[in-house]
Design a protein around this motif. Structure first.
Motif, PDB file in Angstrom:
ATOM      1  N   ALA A 172       4.996  17.659  12.659  1.00  0.00           N
ATOM      2  CA  ALA A 172       4.155  17.905  11.481  1.00  0.00           C
ATOM      3  C   ALA A 172       3.462  16.611  11.061  1.00  0.00           C
ATOM      4  O   ALA A 172       2.299  16.622  10.672  1.00  0.00           O
ATOM      5  N   SER A 173       4.167  15.490  11.161  1.00  0.00           N
ATOM      6  CA  SER A 173       3.597  14.198  10.794  1.00  0.00           C
ATOM      7  C   SER A 173       2.438  13.832  11.720  1.00  0.00           C
ATOM      8  O   SER A 173       1.443  13.259  11.293  1.00  0.00           O
ATOM      9  N   GLU A 174       2.552  14.194  12.988  1.00  0.00           N
ATOM     10  CA  GLU A 174       1.499  13.875  13.953  1.00  0.00           C
ATOM     11  C   GLU A 174       0.236  14.689  13.706  1.00  0.00           C
ATOM     12  O   GLU A 174      -0.849  14.289  14.106  1.00  0.00           O
ATOM     13  N   ARG A 175       0.359  15.842  13.036  1.00  0.00           N
ATOM     14  CA  ARG A 175      -0.790  16.721  12.809  1.00  0.00           C
ATOM     15  C   ARG A 175      -1.401  16.553  11.426  1.00  0.00           C
ATOM     16  O   ARG A 175      -2.288  17.304  11.052  1.00  0.00           O
ATOM     17  N   VAL A 176      -0.964  15.593  10.664  1.00  0.00           N
ATOM     18  CA  VAL A 176      -1.401  15.465   9.282  1.00  0.00           C
ATOM     19  C   VAL A 176      -2.895  15.127   9.200  1.00  0.00           C
ATOM     20  O   VAL A 176      -3.418  14.369  10.005  1.00  0.00           O
ATOM     21  N   ASP A 177      -3.591  15.737   8.222  1.00  0.00           N
ATOM     22  CA  ASP A 177      -5.009  15.484   7.978  1.00  0.00           C
ATOM     23  C   ASP A 177      -5.107  14.534   6.795  1.00  0.00           C
ATOM     24  O   ASP A 177      -4.785  14.896   5.669  1.00  0.00           O
ATOM     25  N   LEU A 178      -5.577  13.313   7.053  1.00  0.00           N
ATOM     26  CA  LEU A 178      -5.642  12.313   5.995  1.00  0.00           C
ATOM     27  C   LEU A 178      -6.971  12.323   5.251  1.00  0.00           C
ATOM     28  O   LEU A 178      -7.138  11.580   4.293  1.00  0.00           O
ATOM     29  N   GLY A 179      -7.905  13.147   5.677  1.00  0.00           N
ATOM     30  CA  GLY A 179      -9.194  13.208   4.996  1.00  0.00           C
ATOM     31  C   GLY A 179      -9.982  11.930   5.202  1.00  0.00           C
ATOM     32  O   GLY A 179      -9.743  11.173   6.137  1.00  0.00           O
ATOM     33  N   ASN A 180     -10.907  11.662   4.300  1.00  0.00           N
ATOM     34  CA  ASN A 180     -11.777  10.491   4.422  1.00  0.00           C
ATOM     35  C   ASN A 180     -11.607   9.518   3.266  1.00  0.00           C
ATOM     36  O   ASN A 180     -12.555   8.893   2.838  1.00  0.00           O
ATOM     37  N   THR A 181     -10.398   9.383   2.744  1.00  0.00           N
ATOM     38  CA  THR A 181     -10.136   8.476   1.638  1.00  0.00           C
ATOM     39  C   THR A 181     -10.269   7.044   2.125  1.00  0.00           C
ATOM     40  O   THR A 181      -9.736   6.690   3.162  1.00  0.00           O
ATOM     41  N   LYS A 182     -10.997   6.211   1.363  1.00  0.00           N
ATOM     42  CA  LYS A 182     -11.170   4.825   1.806  1.00  0.00           C
ATOM     43  C   LYS A 182     -10.037   3.938   1.297  1.00  0.00           C
ATOM     44  O   LYS A 182      -9.387   4.255   0.302  1.00  0.00           O
ATOM     45  N   ALA A 183      -9.810   2.834   1.987  1.00  0.00           N
ATOM     46  CA  ALA A 183      -8.743   1.904   1.628  1.00  0.00           C
ATOM     47  C   ALA A 183      -9.060   1.210   0.309  1.00  0.00           C
ATOM     48  O   ALA A 183     -10.220   1.016  -0.053  1.00  0.00           O
ATOM     49  N   ALA A 184      -8.006   0.820  -0.410  1.00  0.00           N
ATOM     50  CA  ALA A 184      -8.154   0.155  -1.700  1.00  0.00           C
ATOM     51  C   ALA A 184      -8.819  -1.208  -1.544  1.00  0.00           C
ATOM     52  O   ALA A 184      -9.602  -1.627  -2.370  1.00  0.00           O
ATOM     53  N   SER A 185      -8.503  -1.934  -0.497  1.00  0.00           N
ATOM     54  CA  SER A 185      -9.093  -3.249  -0.239  1.00  0.00           C
ATOM     55  C   SER A 185      -8.857  -3.579   1.223  1.00  0.00           C
ATOM     56  O   SER A 185      -8.144  -2.854   1.922  1.00  0.00           O
ATOM     57  N   GLY A 186      -9.405  -4.673   1.657  1.00  0.00           N
ATOM     58  CA  GLY A 186      -9.186  -5.110   3.037  1.00  0.00           C
ATOM     59  C   GLY A 186      -7.709  -5.327   3.324  1.00  0.00           C
ATOM     60  O   GLY A 186      -7.205  -4.948   4.373  1.00  0.00           O
ATOM     61  N   ARG A 187      -7.006  -5.911   2.352  1.00  0.00           N
ATOM     62  CA  ARG A 187      -5.573  -6.167   2.547  1.00  0.00           C
ATOM     63  C   ARG A 187      -4.788  -4.865   2.604  1.00  0.00           C
ATOM     64  O   ARG A 187      -3.906  -4.694   3.436  1.00  0.00           O
ATOM     65  N   ALA A 188      -5.118  -3.927   1.700  1.00  0.00           N
ATOM     66  CA  ALA A 188      -4.411  -2.644   1.694  1.00  0.00           C
ATOM     67  C   ALA A 188      -4.694  -1.886   2.980  1.00  0.00           C
ATOM     68  O   ALA A 188      -3.802  -1.260   3.554  1.00  0.00           O
ATOM     69  N   GLY A 189      -5.930  -1.947   3.448  1.00  0.00           N
ATOM     70  CA  GLY A 189      -6.293  -1.287   4.704  1.00  0.00           C
ATOM     71  C   GLY A 189      -5.536  -1.882   5.883  1.00  0.00           C
ATOM     72  O   GLY A 189      -5.054  -1.163   6.758  1.00  0.00           O
ATOM     73  N   ALA A 190      -5.429  -3.208   5.898  1.00  0.00           N
ATOM     74  CA  ALA A 190      -4.701  -3.883   6.973  1.00  0.00           C
ATOM     75  C   ALA A 190      -3.210  -3.547   6.916  1.00  0.00           C
ATOM     76  O   ALA A 190      -2.576  -3.311   7.951  1.00  0.00           O
ATOM     77  N   ALA A 191      -2.659  -3.494   5.712  1.00  0.00           N
ATOM     78  CA  ALA A 191      -1.245  -3.136   5.558  1.00  0.00           C
ATOM     79  C   ALA A 191      -1.006  -1.705   6.020  1.00  0.00           C
ATOM     80  O   ALA A 191      -0.033  -1.423   6.738  1.00  0.00           O
ATOM     81  N   PHE A 192      -1.906  -0.806   5.642  1.00  0.00           N
ATOM     82  CA  PHE A 192      -1.758   0.594   6.038  1.00  0.00           C
ATOM     83  C   PHE A 192      -1.852   0.732   7.556  1.00  0.00           C
ATOM     84  O   PHE A 192      -1.061   1.455   8.177  1.00  0.00           O
ATOM     85  N   ALA A 193      -2.797   0.045   8.185  1.00  0.00           N
ATOM     86  CA  ALA A 193      -2.936   0.093   9.645  1.00  0.00           C
ATOM     87  C   ALA A 193      -1.669  -0.426  10.328  1.00  0.00           C
ATOM     88  O   ALA A 193      -1.211   0.135  11.327  1.00  0.00           O
ATOM     89  N   ALA A 194      -1.082  -1.487   9.773  1.00  0.00           N
ATOM     90  CA  ALA A 194       0.160  -2.023  10.331  1.00  0.00           C
ATOM     91  C   ALA A 194       1.268  -0.978  10.240  1.00  0.00           C
ATOM     92  O   ALA A 194       2.006  -0.744  11.206  1.00  0.00           O
ATOM     93  N   ALA A 195       1.383  -0.324   9.085  1.00  0.00           N
ATOM     94  CA  ALA A 195       2.415   0.708   8.903  1.00  0.00           C
ATOM     95  C   ALA A 195       2.179   1.876   9.859  1.00  0.00           C
ATOM     96  O   ALA A 195       3.134   2.417  10.429  1.00  0.00           O
ATOM     97  N   GLN A 196       0.920   2.265  10.060  1.00  0.00           N
ATOM     98  CA  GLN A 196       0.618   3.360  10.991  1.00  0.00           C
ATOM     99  C   GLN A 196       1.101   3.034  12.397  1.00  0.00           C
ATOM    100  O   GLN A 196       1.526   3.925  13.133  1.00  0.00           O
ATOM    101  N   SER A 197       1.050   1.770  12.762  1.00  0.00           N
ATOM    102  CA  SER A 197       1.485   1.384  14.112  1.00  0.00           C
ATOM    103  C   SER A 197       2.983   1.563  14.302  1.00  0.00           C
ATOM    104  O   SER A 197       3.484   1.497  15.426  1.00  0.00           O
ATOM    105  N   LYS A 198       3.721   1.806  13.204  1.00  0.00           N
ATOM    106  CA  LYS A 198       5.178   1.956  13.263  1.00  0.00           C
ATOM    107  C   LYS A 198       5.637   3.402  13.123  1.00  0.00           C
ATOM    108  O   LYS A 198       6.844   3.668  13.011  1.00  0.00           O
TER     109      LYS A 198
END
Length: 184
Positions: free
Chosen positions: A56-82
């Motif tokens: 179910a997690s692999e099929r999740v639709d995250l929509g087109n919400t933009k990141a809060a900032s460059g740092r938040a986007g980078a942190a989120f991308a790092a978490a996604q890699s895990k």
């Protein structure tokens, strides 16, 4: 009129008591059935539940919400890699995580130091009380005692390390009692 209301109330109470008894009976039957399972069968059931949650997690639709900032986007991308990394209480990466270990590790990958525990992370930035104001990468604090944290993923989803026996995954923000967000 008051007598009629009291009678309605008494009827409702009786109906609720009957329903409660039915639910308790079904719960008792389910518990008896669960108690007949071997440890191996229980482990297989738990494994199936984990696989369903991961799919179910692999099929999740995250929509087109933009990141809060460059740092938040980078942190989120790092978490996604895990995604798929196992939950281990007290772990802060890079191969296993608990909830606040994941969020502190992810922000560290973005060059930002935040506190290690969820309670301390709850005070690490600007609080956001409306879920509609959350942006991707914001911390999301759950439960009254603030013992759980994840990263907002967009479209009503959170990326987090849920609990022992699970892996880093997406989950609906509504599955836990939301307290507030924190923008770092």
């Amino acid at each position: 009129e008051a007598s009629a209301k009291l009678k309605d109330l008494a009827d409702t109470r009786a109906e609720l008591a009957k329903k409660k008894k039915e639910v308790q009976s079904k719960l008792g039957s389910a518990q008896k059935l669960l108690n007949t399972l071997t440890a191996q069968e229980k482990a297989a059931l738990a494994s199936e539940e984990q696989e369903r949650a991961t799919r179910a997690s692999e099929r999740v639709d995250l929509g087109n919400t933009k990141a809060a900032s460059g740092r938040a986007g980078a942190a989120f991308a790092a978490a996604q890699s895990k995604i798929g990394s196992p939950y281990v209480y007290g772990a802060s990466g890079p191969s296993s995580f608990d909830c606040s270990g994941l969020t502190s590790w992810a922000y560290a990958q973005a060059g930002v130091t935040i506190p290690r525990t969820s309670q301390a992370q709850a005070n690490a930035g600007t609080r956001i009380y409306s879920q509609s104001d959350l942006q991707v990468g914001d911390l999301v604090i759950f439960y009254g005692d603030q013992h759980h944290v994840g990263l907002y993923a967009g479209n009503g989803q959170v990326l987090h390390a849920p609990r022992t026996g699970t892996v880093v995954r997406y989950e609906s923000i509504g599955n836990m009692p939301f307290q507030f967000g924190v923008r770092i």
